[in-house]
Design a protein around this motif. Structure first.
Motif, PDB file in Angstrom:
ATOM      1  N   PRO A 155       0.831  -1.301  -0.283  1.00 38.86           N
ATOM      2  CA  PRO A 155      -0.321  -0.050  -0.218  1.00 38.86           C
ATOM      3  C   PRO A 155       1.382   1.595  -0.667  1.00 38.86           C
ATOM      4  O   PRO A 155       2.144   1.269   1.651  1.00 38.86           O
ATOM      5  CB  PRO A 155      -0.795  -0.061   1.507  1.00 38.86           C
ATOM      6  N   ILE A 156       0.231   1.993  -0.923  1.00 42.00           N
ATOM      7  CA  ILE A 156       1.226   3.049  -0.662  1.00 42.00           C
ATOM      8  C   ILE A 156       1.357   4.405   0.170  1.00 42.00           C
ATOM      9  O   ILE A 156       2.044   4.978   1.109  1.00 42.00           O
ATOM     10  CB  ILE A 156       1.252   4.110  -2.452  1.00 42.00           C
ATOM     11  N   SER A 157       0.415   3.977   0.878  1.00 38.67           N
ATOM     12  CA  SER A 157       0.058   4.889   2.603  1.00 38.67           C
ATOM     13  C   SER A 157       1.182   4.575   3.801  1.00 38.67           C
ATOM     14  O   SER A 157       1.770   5.404   4.323  1.00 38.67           O
ATOM     15  CB  SER A 157      -1.208   3.954   3.762  1.00 38.67           C
ATOM     16  N   GLU A 158       2.130   3.369   3.390  1.00 39.26           N
ATOM     17  CA  GLU A 158       3.005   2.972   4.562  1.00 39.26           C
ATOM     18  C   GLU A 158       4.298   3.532   3.953  1.00 39.26           C
ATOM     19  O   GLU A 158       4.695   3.410   4.537  1.00 39.26           O
ATOM     20  CB  GLU A 158       3.520   1.024   3.828  1.00 39.26           C
ATOM     21  N   ILE A 159       4.512   4.139   2.586  1.00 39.48           N
ATOM     22  CA  ILE A 159       5.899   4.948   2.685  1.00 39.48           C
ATOM     23  C   ILE A 159       5.263   6.260   1.833  1.00 39.48           C
ATOM     24  O   ILE A 159       6.403   7.121   1.586  1.00 39.48           O
ATOM     25  CB  ILE A 159       6.167   3.937   1.747  1.00 39.48           C
ATOM     26  N   MET A 160       4.395   6.301   2.218  1.00 38.53           N
ATOM     27  CA  MET A 160       3.726   8.799   1.275  1.00 38.53           C
ATOM     28  C   MET A 160       3.923   9.128   2.936  1.00 38.53           C
ATOM     29  O   MET A 160       3.898   8.531   3.660  1.00 38.53           O
ATOM     30  CB  MET A 160       2.750   8.669   0.946  1.00 38.53           C
ATOM     31  N   SER A 161       4.295  10.447   2.078  1.00 47.15           N
ATOM     32  CA  SER A 161       4.692  11.452   3.550  1.00 47.15           C
ATOM     33  C   SER A 161       3.377  11.971   4.037  1.00 47.15           C
ATOM     34  O   SER A 161       2.171  12.864   2.786  1.00 47.15           O
ATOM     35  CB  SER A 161       5.623  12.567   2.777  1.00 47.15           C
ATOM     36  N   GLU A 162       3.076  11.822   5.120  1.00 50.51           N
ATOM     37  CA  GLU A 162       1.345  12.323   5.409  1.00 50.51           C
ATOM     38  C   GLU A 162       1.418  13.456   5.962  1.00 50.51           C
ATOM     39  O   GLU A 162       2.357  13.988   6.790  1.00 50.51           O
ATOM     40  CB  GLU A 162       0.838  11.360   6.673  1.00 50.51           C
ATOM     41  N   ASP A 163       0.317  14.750   5.509  1.00 55.46           N
ATOM     42  CA  ASP A 163       0.189  15.882   6.034  1.00 55.46           C
ATOM     43  C   ASP A 163       1.437  16.389   5.898  1.00 55.46           C
ATOM     44  O   ASP A 163       2.086  17.021   6.865  1.00 55.46           O
ATOM     45  CB  ASP A 163       0.756  15.892   7.417  1.00 55.46           C
ATOM     46  N   PRO A 164       1.227  15.975   4.167  1.00 57.61           N
ATOM     47  CA  PRO A 164       3.052  17.365   3.415  1.00 57.61           C
ATOM     48  C   PRO A 164       2.755  18.784   3.323  1.00 57.61           C
ATOM     49  O   PRO A 164       1.376  19.207   4.327  1.00 57.61           O
ATOM     50  CB  PRO A 164       2.461  17.010   1.996  1.00 57.61           C
ATOM     51  N   ILE A 165       3.502  19.443   3.537  1.00 57.89           N
ATOM     52  CA  ILE A 165       3.822  21.051   4.088  1.00 57.89           C
ATOM     53  C   ILE A 165       3.175  21.430   2.637  1.00 57.89           C
ATOM     54  O   ILE A 165       3.799  20.680   1.164  1.00 57.89           O
ATOM     55  CB  ILE A 165       5.356  21.885   3.807  1.00 57.89           C
ATOM     56  N   THR A 166       2.729  22.124   2.844  1.00 51.41           N
ATOM     57  CA  THR A 166       1.526  23.291   2.166  1.00 51.41           C
ATOM     58  C   THR A 166       1.608  24.925   1.804  1.00 51.41           C
ATOM     59  O   THR A 166       2.018  25.217   3.031  1.00 51.41           O
ATOM     60  CB  THR A 166      -0.233  23.107   1.450  1.00 51.41           C
ATOM     61  N   ILE A 167       1.449  25.096   0.895  1.00 52.25           N
ATOM     62  CA  ILE A 167       1.353  26.594   0.505  1.00 52.25           C
ATOM     63  C   ILE A 167       0.120  26.811   0.290  1.00 52.25           C
ATOM     64  O   ILE A 167      -0.923  26.134  -0.746  1.00 52.25           O
ATOM     65  CB  ILE A 167       2.582  27.069  -0.204  1.00 52.25           C
ATOM     66  N   ARG A 168      -0.328  28.509   0.397  1.00 49.75           N
ATOM     67  CA  ARG A 168      -1.721  28.919  -0.211  1.00 49.75           C
ATOM     68  C   ARG A 168      -1.460  29.335  -0.852  1.00 49.75           C
ATOM     69  O   ARG A 168      -0.211  29.699  -2.187  1.00 49.75           O
ATOM     70  CB  ARG A 168      -2.172  29.787   0.986  1.00 49.75           C
ATOM     71  N   SER A 169      -2.427  29.044  -1.925  1.00 53.53           N
ATOM     72  CA  SER A 169      -1.834  30.176  -3.638  1.00 53.53           C
ATOM     73  C   SER A 169      -1.965  31.825  -3.959  1.00 53.53           C
ATOM     74  O   SER A 169      -1.279  32.104  -4.800  1.00 53.53           O
ATOM     75  CB  SER A 169      -3.469  30.076  -4.754  1.00 53.53           C
ATOM     76  N   SER A 170      -1.783  32.763  -2.802  1.00 55.40           N
ATOM     77  CA  SER A 170      -2.163  33.901  -2.061  1.00 55.40           C
ATOM     78  C   SER A 170      -0.965  33.970  -2.217  1.00 55.40           C
ATOM     79  O   SER A 170      -0.112  35.495  -2.154  1.00 55.40           O
ATOM     80  CB  SER A 170      -2.850  34.238  -1.536  1.00 55.40           C
ATOM     81  N   VAL A 171       0.595  33.112  -2.025  1.00 58.54           N
ATOM     82  CA  VAL A 171       1.698  33.676  -0.999  1.00 58.54           C
ATOM     83  C   VAL A 171       2.382  33.476  -2.774  1.00 58.54           C
ATOM     84  O   VAL A 171       1.652  33.692  -3.632  1.00 58.54           O
ATOM     85  CB  VAL A 171       2.296  32.587  -0.465  1.00 58.54           C
ATOM     86  N   PHE A 172       3.699  35.001  -2.462  1.00 62.27           N
ATOM     87  CA  PHE A 172       4.747  35.052  -3.808  1.00 62.27           C
ATOM     88  C   PHE A 172       5.427  34.072  -3.731  1.00 62.27           C
ATOM     89  O   PHE A 172       5.898  33.187  -2.935  1.00 62.27           O
ATOM     90  CB  PHE A 172       5.138  36.425  -3.512  1.00 62.27           C
TER      91      PHE A 172
END
Length: 625
Positions: free
Chosen positions: A219-236
């Motif tokens: 299962p890919i869930s065993e090696i994925m990075s959970e809750d990845p760091i994201t950014i908002r579409s409004s940032v520069f």
């Protein structure tokens, strides 16, 4: 042109706004000038009288007053006054008096009007006050850098590629291959709307799947990075770059609300970010020994200079340099653990000072500490952590981060303590403040966990935020210490220089500029209960509480940016000239533009310190038993 007029022209061409005038406009100014001399104490402009001149000071000093008689400003060589009356009804709004013997060039109102109509920079300069001019100067500079003016959505070239988090390893690899992407978003589809649950990258497939010879049906869930760091579409774009640097990630999902708008990769930002600080960080993590890190460290100054030459702002440069410093530290900790074995108890390595504030430059030393799990037993465990701290400290020194002269490093047993001891430290500093103790511990109120159990540091931030805001005595002591360093500006808006020693006739832009600013901003931020560490982020937090007026916040932000940029440029020029960079500046090495606006910025600092003294009553701190 006569020799006298050439001398006048050459002098005026050094100072704003005349330094940016076209030659024919400057000739027009010089051709109509009248030269007038005023003795010290004599009036120049009286309230309400007719005025048809703009006044330019060739030498001497002038005091400007409000209509109430209160002193409004002092101006000196290269500065102008009288413009506000010319812009209104040609009546004097701010009376003026010669503070010392003063030589003035009078520019006719008709010439002033012509310049105001035909030159935008001149109009901007005379329409706004000193501190607003500082904002205007910074705005023109910021507009020249695409990283700071372009939104991150500009980098999105396609819709995001995703799959349910229940897919198997082989299926995930096939989707990435078919779609030609280096990252796959994995969605939780159990709710009403799909939710981003994790991410998998090419590198993850190599290191977590192929190297471990995992079955294709894993299962890919065993090696994925959970809750990845994201950014908002409004940032520069520059904010996305700093996020990658701070977290050492190469892919960022871009969010619009709860929906994923797209994914940007390191290679997308490098198209804009030719400074290559992201590649430098990536290279740090590929080194297998301290020798390799030392070799890579030679590129740090080149990266710094490129950012300066491409007009990056101070927040971007300071954060990038701090990100690079963190990366060296983190890699040394990884190498140290490989050498010494796994740690006997959990720990957190904590950055302090400028690295924690994301305000680090190339002239910096080490400021760090260790928080150990409360299961720590000194007799059993401390030999390991001392060895690890020494390995990291010596490695950082090899990479150009000098040892802290105040011994605020994890090699000092006082700063290598279990979490309960750190909580006791901060509780005592806040509940039982003492001037000398706080002076030595100021740096610990800028803290950031950079490796290991970083939640330990978050607990300390929470403790500080909850206790400091309600303790007036602590804030008074902290404010008292923040007033120990004053800006280098004298009574007549002249620079106050060091006397004696090798730094004679200079002023220190860190000790007398950015240092006092970060100190007073820290006091306000702690009073507001903010957990922010970066000075610009602290100003945002202060603004949300209305402790300071918006104009005052803007002035502080602009002053910090301008002083920081002058300091940064001073260091970059030294590197390019083959000299060792430092923080000590001679006024004659600055451009007239820098000298003029530094005076404005230092005046902001001086005014902010006056408010600090009024707000927290630090004079009472020394009388508290």
């Amino acid at each position: 042109m006569q020799a006298e007029l050439i001398d006048i022209r050459n002098h005026m061409a050094q100072y704003p706004p005349f330094d940016e005038l076209a030659e024919e406009l400057l000739d027009r100014v010089v051709g109509g000038i009248e030269v007038v001399y005023f003795r010290a104490g004599s009036p120049i402009l009286e309230l309400g009288e007719q005025n048809d001149w703009l006044y330019y000071i060739r030498s001497g000093a002038v005091e400007i007053y409000r209509r109430s008689g209160e002193l409004y400003n002092r101006v000196g060589e290269g500065e102008v006054f009288g413009q506000f009356g010319l812009l209104m009804n040609k009546r004097v709004r701010f009376p003026a008096k010669a503070l010392e013997d003063t030589l003035v060039y009078k520019i006719p109102g008709s010439t002033f009007q012509y310049l105001w109509e035909h030159d935008e920079n001149f109009a901007d300069f005379v329409e706004i006050e000193d501190r607003s001019r500082l904002r205007s100067a910074l705005s023109r500079r910021e507009k020249s850098n695409e990283l700071m003016t372009s939104r991150v959505t500009r980098l999105i070239s396609r819709k995001p590629v995703s799959a349910p988090s229940t897919v198997r390893l082989q299926e995930a690899a096939r989707i990435m291959t078919d779609q030609g992407v280096s990252a796959l978003l994995l969605m939780d589809e159990t709710g009403e709307h799909p939710r981003l649950q994790g991410i998998i990258t090419d590198r993850d497939l190599r290191t977590r799947a192929l190297c471990e010879a995992l079955p294709s049906e894993t299962p890919i869930s065993e090696i994925m990075s959970e809750d990845p760091i994201t950014i908002r579409s409004s940032v520069f774009i520059f904010e996305a770059m700093l996020t990658m640097l701070h977290n050492n990630v190469h892919h960022l999902p871009v969010m619009e609300g709860e929906e994923v708008r797209g994914v940007i990769a390191l290679s997308d930002i490098v198209k804009y970010e030719s400074q290559s600080s992201l590649y430098l960080v990536s290279n740090i993590y590929h080194q297998q020994h301290v020798r390799g890190l030392k070799k890579v460290s030679r590129d740090v100054r080149d990266s710094f200079v490129r950012m300066v030459n491409e007009d990056a702002n101070s927040h971007m440069i300071g954060s990038a340099m701090a990100g690079i410093g963190r990366s060296f530290t983190q890699r040394l900790l990884e190498l140290g653990e490989e050498k010494l074995g796994p740690p006997p108890v959990p720990y957190c390595f904590m950055a302090l000072g400028s690295m924690a504030r994301d305000e680090q430059l190339v002239v910096t030393d080490q400021d760090n500490a260790m928080i150990l799990d409360d299961s720590f037993v000194p007799e059993e465990h401390d030999a390991y952590f001392l060895a690890l701290a020494k390995f990291v400290s010596d490695g950082l020194a090899e990479c150009g981060y000098t040892y802290c002269t105040g011994d605020i490093m994890a090699t000092n047993p006082k700063w290598r303590q279990p979490l309960r001891a750190w909580k006791a430290y901060f509780t005592d500093w806040i509940d039982n403040p003492k001037a000398e103790a706080l002076l030595n511990s100021n740096i610990f109120f800028d803290l950031d966990g950079i490796y290991g159990q970083t939640e330990f540091t978050e607990q300390l931030k929470t403790l500080v935020a909850e206790k400091a805001a309600n303790n007036k005595r602590f804030l008074a002591f902290l404010a008292r210490n923040a007033l120990n360093r004053t800006p280098p500006i004298g009574f007549f808006r002249s620079f106050v220089l060091e006397e004696g020693g090798k730094q004679q006739k200079t002023f220190n832009l860190k000790r007398r500029g950015t240092g006092p600013l970060s100190d007073l901003i820290r006091v306000h931020a702690l009073a507001c209960g903010s957990r922010a560490q970066n000075s610009f982020e602290r100003l945002k937090a202060i603004g949300q509480t209305k402790l300071l007026l918006d104009d005052d916040l803007g002035n502080l932000r602009d002053a910090l940016e301008f002083i920081s940029i002058v300091r940064i440029r001073h260091q970059a020029l030294a590197i390019e000239a083959g000299r060792e960079p430092d923080n000590n500046v001679r006024p004659e090495d600055l451009s007239p533009f820098e000298r003029s606006h530094l005076k404005d910025a230092f005046q902001v600092v001086s005014n902010a310190q006056k408010f600090l003294r009024f707000r927290y009553q630090p004079q009472a701190a020394r009388h508290v038993p």
